[in-house]
Scaffold this active site. Structure first.
Site, mmCIF file in Angstrom:
data_model
loop_
_atom_site.group_PDB
_atom_site.id
_atom_site.type_symbol
_atom_site.label_atom_id
_atom_site.label_comp_id
_atom_site.label_asym_id
_atom_site.label_seq_id
_atom_site.Cartn_x
_atom_site.Cartn_y
_atom_site.Cartn_z
ATOM 1 N N GLU A 234 0.124 -0.695 5.967
ATOM 2 C CA GLU A 234 0.947 -0.181 6.671
ATOM 3 C C GLU A 234 0.871 1.273 6.792
ATOM 4 O O GLU A 234 1.279 1.701 8.061
ATOM 5 C CB GLU A 234 2.320 -0.599 6.127
ATOM 6 C CG GLU A 234 3.476 -0.383 7.007
ATOM 7 C CD GLU A 234 4.006 0.773 7.026
ATOM 8 O OE1 GLU A 234 4.876 1.228 8.071
ATOM 9 O OE2 GLU A 234 3.838 1.787 6.188
ATOM 10 N N GLU B 294 11.942 -1.498 4.165
ATOM 11 C CA GLU B 294 11.637 -0.100 4.203
ATOM 12 C C GLU B 294 12.602 0.709 3.726
ATOM 13 O O GLU B 294 14.046 0.359 4.089
ATOM 14 C CB GLU B 294 11.294 0.623 5.599
ATOM 15 C CG GLU B 294 9.875 -0.211 6.019
ATOM 16 C CD GLU B 294 8.598 0.571 5.531
ATOM 17 O OE1 GLU B 294 8.862 1.366 4.586
ATOM 18 O OE2 GLU B 294 7.424 0.263 5.847
ATOM 19 N N ASP C 192 0.764 -1.287 -0.081
ATOM 20 C CA ASP C 192 0.114 -0.088 -0.041
ATOM 21 C C ASP C 192 0.845 1.258 0.015
ATOM 22 O O ASP C 192 2.091 1.057 0.547
ATOM 23 C CB ASP C 192 -0.945 0.168 1.279
ATOM 24 C CG ASP C 192 -0.176 -0.096 2.319
ATOM 25 O OD1 ASP C 192 0.850 -0.821 2.554
ATOM 26 O OD2 ASP C 192 -0.711 1.125 3.538
HETATM 27 ZN ZN LIG Z 1 7.007 2.135 3.992
#
Ligand SMILES: [Zn+2]
Length: 387
Positions: free
Chosen positions: A139, A168, A74
């Site tokens: 998230e 990330e 997302d």
């Molecule tokens: Zn992220």
């Protein structure tokens, strides 16, 4: 199908998967991983008051050790698309940079994980372990129907992970800058000081809550919470707002409110911090200040994956590919790693975060190849037969 990181990243960027929309992103991953021999599941989670969210769990192999790649498909909304140099979901390349919402946070990272895993499996179909993907669609939103529930779901199926890499964007400026080996926790508290409303010309008939609030905040802020640790900065308490909501200059307000947020290191738990805050406030208040303290519930604990062999695999792979020895850091906001760390050690390493959540989010095409090569080196080291 082309399994290069660039092709996978472009394909993912063209899926408009703004939280909580799946946008085709998880279906794309499912198709690619299934074709490569992964067992793929697509659990959907619900919670009253939130929208249903789709997630994905995939595993190749049945043996241990089990290395898990984690991330989210997302993305945050792009804002006004006309302010972008290229449409946020068209995945255009200009001057060696791939544009699109999610380019670095974190569809690009997922593309690199997939490319590395697929190549590794193609060349080592019988490697002695398992590779998994734990990908959520929740998230950037409330993070309720995402990683936390997906981990519970996997645990219910008997899945046990040995190590996890979360993709990330961890590098502030260039690929190779920084690995995150932990995160600070986050805790928010609210203070209300009660007084009595009245006319400023008749203060003896009123009770102004503002001086009391000032004393409480002074008591909170006077001493540092700690002085940091080998791997963490000092915990920090920041007062984020003080309000009396009083538009008049001739009225003593009835109450004063303040909110503070603490980013804390692993010397603290939410419980021990609350005890410390309560102690400081009651000391500052003495008998004279009537106040209430309310701490908000938090699932953002502080955690650390101490530098060990696994962290070493990643740092070595980064250095071999980029020539930079990455800093082992615990800075920044919270991430889904806070959920994963309850099940296995987790380390975060991904792309360069500079443009994340911004207009014209983009990634250097070269970085995609280099990050995939880094993940590939980690797989080689992690699954190297013991000799
Ligand atoms: Zn992220």
């Amino acid at each position: 199908m082309d399994h290069s990181p660039l092709f996978l990243a472009k394909s993912l960027l063209r899926c408009p998967s703004v939280t909580p929309e799946e946008g085709g992103a998880l279906s794309l991953i499912e198709g690619v991983l299934k074709a490569a021999g992964f067992e793929v599941h697509r659990p959907v989670f619900s919670e009253p008051g939130t929208q249903d969210v789709e997630n994905l769990y995939a595993r190749y192999g049945t043996r241990k050790p089990y290395l898990l790649f984690a991330g989210h498909t997302d993305v945050v909304p792009p804002g006004d698309p006309s302010r972008w140099r290229h449409d946020p979901f068209s995945a255009e390349i200009e001057d060696g940079e791939l544009y699109g919402r999610g380019a670095v946070d974190m569809k690009g990272g997922i593309a690199c994980m997939m490319a590395a895993a697929l190549e590794f499996i193609r060349e080592n179909p019988d490697f002695g372990g398992s590779i998994g993907f734990l990908i959520t669609g929740d998230e950037e939103g409330p993070a309720i129907n995402g990683t936390a529930k997906l981990l519970e779901w996997a645990k219910g199926r008997g899945e046990r992970f040995d190590h996890c890499i979360l993709g990330e964007p961890t590098n502030p400026n260039q690929l190779g800058d920084m690995i995150k080996i932990g995160r600070r926790g986050s805790l928010t508290g609210r203070i209300v000081v009660e007084g009595k409303q009245g006319h400023v010309a008749y203060p003896h008939l009123a009770d102004n809550p503002i001086p009391g609030m000032l004393r409480l905040l002074e008591g909170l802020l006077r001493d540092p919470l700690d002085h940091g640790t080998d791997h963490f900065d000092a915990s920090n308490l920041e007062v984020t707002t003080v309000d009396v909501g009083n538009p008049a200059s001739n009225v003593i307000p009835a109450e004063a409110r303040a909110t503070f947020n603490i980013r804390f290191n692993d010397l603290w738990t939410p419980e021990s911090l609350e005890a410390e805050i309560s102690r400081r406030l009651s000391e500052a208040a003495g008998n004279g200040i009537r106040y209430t303290l309310r701490m908000e519930p938090t699932n953002a604990i502080a955690f650390l994956t101490p530098p060990n062999e696994f962290v070493g695999f990643i740092a070595d792979a980064v250095e071999a590919e980029t020539g930079l020895r990455p800093k082992l850091s615990t800075t920044g906001g919270t991430s889904d790693a806070r959920f994963i760390v309850k099940d296995c050690p987790v380390v975060e390493f991904g792309l360069v975060g500079q443009t994340m959540h911004q207009i014209d989010e983009r990634v250097a095409v070269e970085d995609l190849d280099r990050l995939a090569a880094i993940y590939r080196k980690v797989l080689n080291a992690y699954f190297a037969p013991a000799s």
